[in-house]
Design a protein around this motif. Structure first.
Motif, PDB file in Angstrom:
ATOM      1  N   ALA A  96      31.781 -44.027  96.141  1.00 29.45           N
ATOM      2  CA  ALA A  96      30.846 -42.928  96.347  1.00 29.45           C
ATOM      3  C   ALA A  96      29.593 -43.118  95.493  1.00 29.45           C
ATOM      4  N   THR A  97      29.776 -43.522  94.253  1.00 32.18           N
ATOM      5  CA  THR A  97      28.637 -43.781  93.374  1.00 32.18           C
ATOM      6  C   THR A  97      27.784 -44.916  93.923  1.00 32.18           C
ATOM      7  N   ARG A  98      28.429 -45.965  94.398  1.00 36.56           N
ATOM      8  CA  ARG A  98      27.692 -47.101  94.960  1.00 36.56           C
ATOM      9  C   ARG A  98      26.837 -46.652  96.144  1.00 36.56           C
ATOM     10  N   LEU A  99      27.424 -45.888  97.046  1.00 36.69           N
ATOM     11  CA  LEU A  99      26.691 -45.433  98.232  1.00 36.69           C
ATOM     12  C   LEU A  99      25.535 -44.508  97.853  1.00 36.69           C
ATOM     13  N   ILE A 100      25.820 -43.548  96.995  1.00 37.52           N
ATOM     14  CA  ILE A 100      24.793 -42.566  96.631  1.00 37.52           C
ATOM     15  C   ILE A 100      23.644 -43.238  95.894  1.00 37.52           C
ATOM     16  N   SER A 101      23.952 -44.141  94.980  1.00 36.70           N
ATOM     17  CA  SER A 101      22.902 -44.804  94.204  1.00 36.70           C
ATOM     18  C   SER A 101      21.975 -45.625  95.089  1.00 36.70           C
TER      19      SER A 101
END
Length: 394
Positions: free
Chosen positions: A62-67
């Motif tokens: 999720a962090t990878r996608l959002i960033s």
């Protein structure tokens, strides 16, 4: 709205995807979190907390996608005061526009009963982790002080000064258990403002256990905090967090009184909240401020009479401003005014006796206890009265 000497801009940190999502029943997968993150970004949030990357592969993704998909808001990752957590957060999101938030232990109660470490160890681990984040290339490092509202000044001040020396740029003063009164929380923020250089940001993080999360957040920014951590619909641990929509509404209507404003697009908040509810399966509450089903509805005859003459008689907060519509509900507490209004719209004239009978059968003694929308009664009356005989008076 541009900032003036009379209006201070309050930064908005959205934690729907971290504190909100970690509460029971609110789980989201990475793609769902990305969708909500983009909606929150479109509202104008300054920071969006992507999650806790070290806690699970799902949070990492999720962090990878959002960033990689945010274009205007900065994203924040939640980390314990452990170097490995920061390493994982940086692997997930890189360092560009990335704020790392490091959790500090802010009270002796937590040190003794949860952590089993000394005050000095608590100060040292935070300073070390802040310095480590900077060494990795993270420019914005926030320190979130858990249970600060029950913390002792010696410990809190030690954490603050040690973290500032290590390079911290923001402090989140958390009323983790929701135990503070507004005046208590304001005094706490005032003390932090006195300990910290002016350039260091202070954020509020208030829980709603006493129903005071909004009041405490407002007291905090009045006392010198620069930012509010909030969630859509106020979701979050236990009774939840400061509701973003309530804060934005308050600053929309009372911003001049408070001398503050935000850049949140209040007209799009309800659509974003509706999307969030669909994802987490959250039923819409009836009476919640701004987002409740009947937040802009009434079934009371006295209120309906006033609102039919002029909505502002009972409607201080305007529904259209928030992407909502007002609703007049017909129930046993409705009066003749709403009935006359419907008949006027249908261009039907009735005698006082006939009006009394219509009121008795359709409102006062209506079958069933639930309310119905005014349009339903209008359709029923049109079917009964247009081309049909009126009911006989009792």
């Amino acid at each position: 709205m541009t900032e003036t000497a009379a209006s201070r801009r309050i930064s908005i940190f959205d934690t729907t995807l971290r504190d909100g999502e970690q509460a029971p029943g609110n789980a989201m997968n990475p793609r769902q979190k990305l969708d909500i993150a983009l909606r929150i970004e479109a509202l104008g949030a300054d920071f969006i907390e992507a999650g806790f990357p070290a806690s699970s592969p799902s949070e990492f993704e999720a962090t990878r996608l959002i960033s990689r998909n945010l274009t205007s808001a900065r994203f924040t990752t939640f980390c314990r005061a452990v170097r490995a957590d920061v390493d994982t957060a940086v692997r997930a999101g890189g360092t560009d526009r990335h704020q790392v938030q490091i959790m500090a232990t802010g009270s002796d109660m937590h040190l003794l009963h949860k952590r089993g470490i000394s005050r000095q160890q608590a100060v040292d681990e935070v300073a070390d982790t802040v310095a480590h984040a900077h060494a990795l290339g993270v420019e914005a490092v926030s320190v979130g002080i858990e249970d600060a509202s029950r913390g002792e000044d010696e410990l809190l001040r030690g954490i603050a000064l040690g973290a500032v020396e290590a390079g911290a740029t923001c402090f989140v003063v958390a009323d983790t258990s929701g135990c503070n009164l507004p005046q208590e929380y304001a005094a706490l923020i005032t003390r932090f403002r006195g300990w910290l250089p002016d350039a260091i940001r202070i954020a509020t993080h208030c829980h709603n256990d006493f129903g005071l999360s909004l009041a405490n957040a407002v007291a905090g920014i009045e006392a010198g905090a620069d930012e509010v951590q909030a969630t859509l619909g106020g979701i979050g641990e236990r009774a939840g967090n400061t509701p973003l929509e309530e804060l934005a509404a308050l600053l929309t209507y009372k911003g001049e009184v408070l001398g503050m404003h935000t850049d949140i697009d209040v007209s799009a908040m309800y659509e974003a909240y509706t999307a969030l509810r669909r994802v987490i399966g959250l039923e819409e509450p009836r009476n919640k401020a701004i987002f409740g089903t009947y937040a802009f509805g009434t079934a009371a005859g006295i209120h309906q009479q006033g609102m039919l003459l002029h909505p502002a008689t009972y409607e201080y907060v305007e529904p259209a401003r928030f992407g909502r519509e007002r609703s007049l509900l017909i129930g046993r507490h409705s009066g003749r005014a709403v009935l006359r209004h419907i008949l006027d719209e249908l261009d039907i004239t009735v005698s006082d006796t006939e009006l009394t009978e219509l009121y008795r059968t359709h409102i006062a003694e209506r079958a069933g206890g639930d309310c119905e929308d005014i349009s339903v009664l209008k359709d029923r009356l049109a079917g009964q009265l247009l081309g049909a005989a009126l009911p006989a008076a009792a």
